[in-house]
Design an enzyme around this catalytic site. Structure first.
Site, PDB file in Angstrom:
ATOM      1  N   VAL A  26       0.827  -1.214   0.000  1.00  0.00           N
ATOM      2  CA  VAL A  26       0.000   0.000   0.000  1.00  0.00           C
ATOM      3  C   VAL A  26       0.866   1.272   0.000  1.00  0.00           C
ATOM      4  O   VAL A  26       0.617   2.217  -0.748  1.00  0.00           O
ATOM      5  CB  VAL A  26      -0.942  -0.008   1.226  1.00  0.00           C
ATOM      6  CG1 VAL A  26      -1.791   1.245   1.277  1.00  0.00           C
ATOM      7  CG2 VAL A  26      -1.823  -1.249   1.211  1.00  0.00           C
ATOM      8  N   SER A  28       3.977   1.751  -1.006  1.00  0.00           N
ATOM      9  CA  SER A  28       4.689   1.938  -2.280  1.00  0.00           C
ATOM     10  C   SER A  28       3.757   2.563  -3.314  1.00  0.00           C
ATOM     11  O   SER A  28       4.124   3.502  -4.030  1.00  0.00           O
ATOM     12  CB  SER A  28       5.224   0.590  -2.782  1.00  0.00           C
ATOM     13  OG  SER A  28       5.409   0.570  -4.173  1.00  0.00           O
ATOM     14  N   GLU A 174      10.724 -14.833  -0.816  1.00  0.00           N
ATOM     15  CA  GLU A 174      10.960 -13.466  -0.334  1.00  0.00           C
ATOM     16  C   GLU A 174      11.865 -13.439   0.896  1.00  0.00           C
ATOM     17  O   GLU A 174      11.934 -12.447   1.616  1.00  0.00           O
ATOM     18  CB  GLU A 174       9.613 -12.791  -0.050  1.00  0.00           C
ATOM     19  CG  GLU A 174       8.714 -12.699  -1.275  1.00  0.00           C
ATOM     20  CD  GLU A 174       9.026 -11.502  -2.194  1.00  0.00           C
ATOM     21  OE1 GLU A 174       9.296 -10.407  -1.690  1.00  0.00           O
ATOM     22  OE2 GLU A 174       8.992 -11.684  -3.436  1.00  0.00           O
ATOM     23  N   HIS A 250       4.005  -9.347   3.096  1.00  0.00           N
ATOM     24  CA  HIS A 250       4.944 -10.302   3.713  1.00  0.00           C
ATOM     25  C   HIS A 250       4.399 -10.639   5.094  1.00  0.00           C
ATOM     26  O   HIS A 250       3.749  -9.803   5.740  1.00  0.00           O
ATOM     27  CB  HIS A 250       6.339  -9.678   3.897  1.00  0.00           C
ATOM     28  CG  HIS A 250       7.105  -9.455   2.640  1.00  0.00           C
ATOM     29  ND1 HIS A 250       7.823  -8.310   2.385  1.00  0.00           N
ATOM     30  CD2 HIS A 250       7.298 -10.249   1.559  1.00  0.00           C
ATOM     31  CE1 HIS A 250       8.416  -8.396   1.208  1.00  0.00           C
ATOM     32  NE2 HIS A 250       8.108  -9.561   0.679  1.00  0.00           N
ATOM     33  N   ASP A 252       6.021 -10.579   7.743  1.00  0.00           N
ATOM     34  CA  ASP A 252       6.576  -9.682   8.765  1.00  0.00           C
ATOM     35  C   ASP A 252       5.840  -8.349   8.844  1.00  0.00           C
ATOM     36  O   ASP A 252       6.228  -7.446   9.575  1.00  0.00           O
ATOM     37  CB  ASP A 252       8.095  -9.499   8.622  1.00  0.00           C
ATOM     38  CG  ASP A 252       8.515  -8.695   7.403  1.00  0.00           C
ATOM     39  OD1 ASP A 252       7.644  -8.196   6.660  1.00  0.00           O
ATOM     40  OD2 ASP A 252       9.736  -8.545   7.194  1.00  0.00           O
ATOM     41  N   ASN A 365       7.970   3.647   1.448  1.00  0.00           N
ATOM     42  CA  ASN A 365       8.012   2.595   0.431  1.00  0.00           C
ATOM     43  C   ASN A 365       7.600   1.247   1.014  1.00  0.00           C
ATOM     44  O   ASN A 365       7.813   0.195   0.406  1.00  0.00           O
ATOM     45  CB  ASN A 365       9.432   2.483  -0.162  1.00  0.00           C
ATOM     46  CG  ASN A 365       9.465   2.928  -1.620  1.00  0.00           C
ATOM     47  OD1 ASN A 365       8.421   2.986  -2.272  1.00  0.00           O
ATOM     48  ND2 ASN A 365      10.635   3.221  -2.128  1.00  0.00           N
ATOM     49  N   CYS A 371      11.874  -4.846   8.121  1.00  0.00           N
ATOM     50  CA  CYS A 371      12.256  -5.010   6.711  1.00  0.00           C
ATOM     51  C   CYS A 371      13.722  -4.665   6.510  1.00  0.00           C
ATOM     52  O   CYS A 371      14.393  -5.217   5.643  1.00  0.00           O
ATOM     53  CB  CYS A 371      11.464  -4.072   5.804  1.00  0.00           C
ATOM     54  SG  CYS A 371       9.703  -4.275   5.871  1.00  0.00           S
TER      55      CYS A 371
HETATM   56  O1  SUG Z   1       9.232  -5.422  -1.635  1.00  0.00           O
HETATM   57  N1  SUG Z   1       9.065  -1.923  -1.359  1.00  0.00           N
HETATM   58  C1  SUG Z   1       9.467  -3.202  -0.796  1.00  0.00           C
HETATM   59  C2  SUG Z   1       9.294  -3.202   0.702  1.00  0.00           C
HETATM   60  C3  SUG Z   1       9.886  -4.425   1.328  1.00  0.00           C
HETATM   61  C4  SUG Z   1       9.526  -4.572   2.758  1.00  0.00           C
HETATM   62  N2  SUG Z   1      10.139  -5.711   3.286  1.00  0.00           N
HETATM   63  C5  SUG Z   1       9.607  -6.531   4.256  1.00  0.00           C
HETATM   64  N3  SUG Z   1       8.352  -6.480   4.572  1.00  0.00           N
HETATM   65  N4  SUG Z   1      10.370  -7.413   4.792  1.00  0.00           N
HETATM   66  C6  SUG Z   1       8.658  -4.345  -1.412  1.00  0.00           C
HETATM   67  O2  SUG Z   1       7.473  -4.160  -1.664  1.00  0.00           O
HETATM   68  C7  SUG Z   1       8.905  -0.267  -3.126  1.00  0.00           C
HETATM   69  C8  SUG Z   1       9.754   0.276  -4.242  1.00  0.00           C
HETATM   70  C9  SUG Z   1       9.074   1.392  -4.974  1.00  0.00           C
HETATM   71  O3  SUG Z   1       7.867   1.389  -5.129  1.00  0.00           O
HETATM   72  O4  SUG Z   1       9.799   2.324  -5.422  1.00  0.00           O
HETATM   73  C10 SUG Z   1       9.407  -1.601  -2.606  1.00  0.00           C
HETATM   74  O5  SUG Z   1      10.066  -2.325  -3.308  1.00  0.00           O
END
Ligand code: SUG
Length: 445
Positions: A26, A28, A174, A250, A252, A365, A371
């Site tokens: 959401v 992002s 992941e 995810h 987490d 993001n 994360c």
């Molecule tokens: O994979 N966001 C990552 C966030 C990762 C979070 N990690 C954990 N929950 N462990 C993802 O969605 C956004 C990049 C952008 O939109 O510019 C992004 O990749």
């Protein structure tokens, strides 16, 4: 065997930007195309690392990856000099250019799955780089993730770093974002809990309808096999498909575990009672009793959990036998979550302290405290065998702050990704960083 947990935080790279690349995440999607501040993002991450290291927690870092990924851009037909490639990609495929530039490796919980030596058949610590094949901008991270992990954990008597699983939907992986160890203490054998979103080869299994399930059961099973985990100490749990459809991309984002504690939302799992039952039975075998801290929907809704990232917190074991919960500042700003947390620390249960950080740049993001870190429990001998240049110290913190101040921009607009000077700046910064960290062969240049 005594072991200490190290958190390897991702050092935010100089091209941190908001490109809306993660459908199902959401934050992002909400912040797409807004301006980012890479300098502030890196400093916010470093402040967290410094504070936790100063508290005596094991703290290290994983370096950023080289960006943009010119190999990706050239592989889809953009030719000429680097400047030509950037100009053409910016004009014809700006979203793919943003993918090539993403600083997403900062979320190191997705870099790999880690099984400490206490859990594996051969007594080594095993890492499997995550293929992250659900998203283009993340699907090429694994090559450098494996390279960075091999550079740090180079001693093959202690460590095994596996390449990513095949990058096909059946093996969507992941990494540690969907993996938790439950145990008596970090050094003893643990129950490894793998949470998956869908099953590739069972058409009757439930799956989300709106957003993608990034992790498959088949991938989790493959990682467990590679790591030589015992069947009795490995538990596979299906994530609730309905919460994936509410932005829990995810596990987490809705649960976190540490030691014998599982802190989770009542809607986290497809079959809550059955999942806890499996965990309890497996934990019996390692002499640990599950302490399940369940957060009811009535106290914190799924929407509040996603907005505040309450569960994307770090649970850290302290010397007094209690745990600290490392939370993003958004938790304090959400009335329901803040009230819940006050009750939690006053309850006399395992969590007796809250440590909060401003990680706004990463949060925008969809990346909270959990994360940003990859957990690696290491015995003293293993900790001594890893590359020491990445271990956070007060001196390294100050060196890296100066490095960030020198090389990072404080504003990046989507249009700036077309600027050929940015690619040169990133390259220069990373050359300097590999020297600072004492890792001359870290990158392919
Ligand atoms: O994979 N966001 C990552 C966030 C990762 C979070 N990690 C954990 N929950 N462990 C993802 O969605 C956004 C990049 C952008 O939109 O510019 C992004 O990749």
């Amino acid at each position: 065997m005594r072991a200490r947990e190290f958190n390897f935080d991702g050092l935010v790279g100089p091209s941190h930007n908001y490109a809306g690349l993660s459908f199902g995440n959401v934050a992002s999607f909400s912040n797409v195309k807004s301006a980012s501040n890479p300098k502030l993002a890196a400093l916010q991450g470093l402040a967290k690392m410094r504070a936790l290291a100063a508290r005596g927690f094991g703290q290290a870092l994983l370096p950023p990856q080289d960006r943009p990924n010119f190999r990706l851009l050239r592989s889809i037909g953009f030719t000429g000099s680097d400047a030509d490639v950037l100009a053409k990609a910016a004009k014809e495929a700006p979203v793919i250019l943003a993918c090539a530039y993403s600083a997403s490796p900062m979320w190191t919980a997705n870099a790999a799955t880690v099984s400490p030596s206490a859990d594996s058949a051969d007594g080594r610590t095993h890492f499997t780089a995550a293929n992250l094949n659900n998203k283009l901008h993340r699907a090429f991270e694994h090559a450098q993730s494996a390279r960075s992990l091999r550079a740090i954990f180079h001693d093959i008597d202690h460590f095994a770093v596996h390449d990513a699983l095949p990058g096909t939907p059946a093996f969507g992986d992941e990494g540690a974002a969907n993996h938790t160890r439950l145990c008596k203490d970090h050094g003893s054998a643990a129950v490894e809990m793998f949470v998956y979103g869908r099953t590739e080869f069972d058409a009757s299994a439930s799956a989300p309808k709106k957003y993608p399930a990034r992790q498959t059961l088949e991938a989790s099973q493959g990682v467990a096999r590679l790591h030589g985990l015992s069947a009795e100490r490995t538990v596979y749990i299906q994530q609730n498909p309905d919460v994936i459809d509410q932005g829990v991309f995810h596990n987490d984002v809705i649960a976190v575990g540490n030691g014998n504690v599982l802190f989770y939302h009542d809607q986290a799992f497809a079959d809550e009672a059955g999942s806890l039952d499996q965990l309890r039975r497996a934990m019996d075998g390692v002499g640990a009793e599950l302490n399940a801290i369940r957060v009811d929907t009535g106290a914190v809704s799924v929407a509040d959990a996603v907005a505040s990232y309450l569960f994307n917190s770090q649970l850290l074991s302290k010397d007094n036998g209690k745990m600290a919960l490392v939370i993003p500042q958004e938790c304090e700003e959400n009335a329901a979550v803040a009230a819940y947390l006050q009750g939690l620390v006053g309850s006399g249960n395992a969590v007796d302290e809250l440590i909060h950080f401003d990680l706004r740049q990463s949060m925008r993001n969809g990346g909270g405290p959990a994360c940003l870190r990859l957990r690696v429990a290491l015995t003293d001998a293993e900790a001594a065998a890893m590359h020491q240049g990445v271990v956070m110290t007060e001196a390294l913190y100050h060196t890296l702050v100066a490095w960030v101040e020198k090389h990072y921009r404080d504003r990046l607009d989507p249009a700036d990704l077309a600027d050929p000077a940015l690619a040169i700046e990133v390259h220069t910064a990373l050359e300097d960083l590999s020297r600072i960290l004492g890792m001359p062969n870290l990158y392919d240049f």
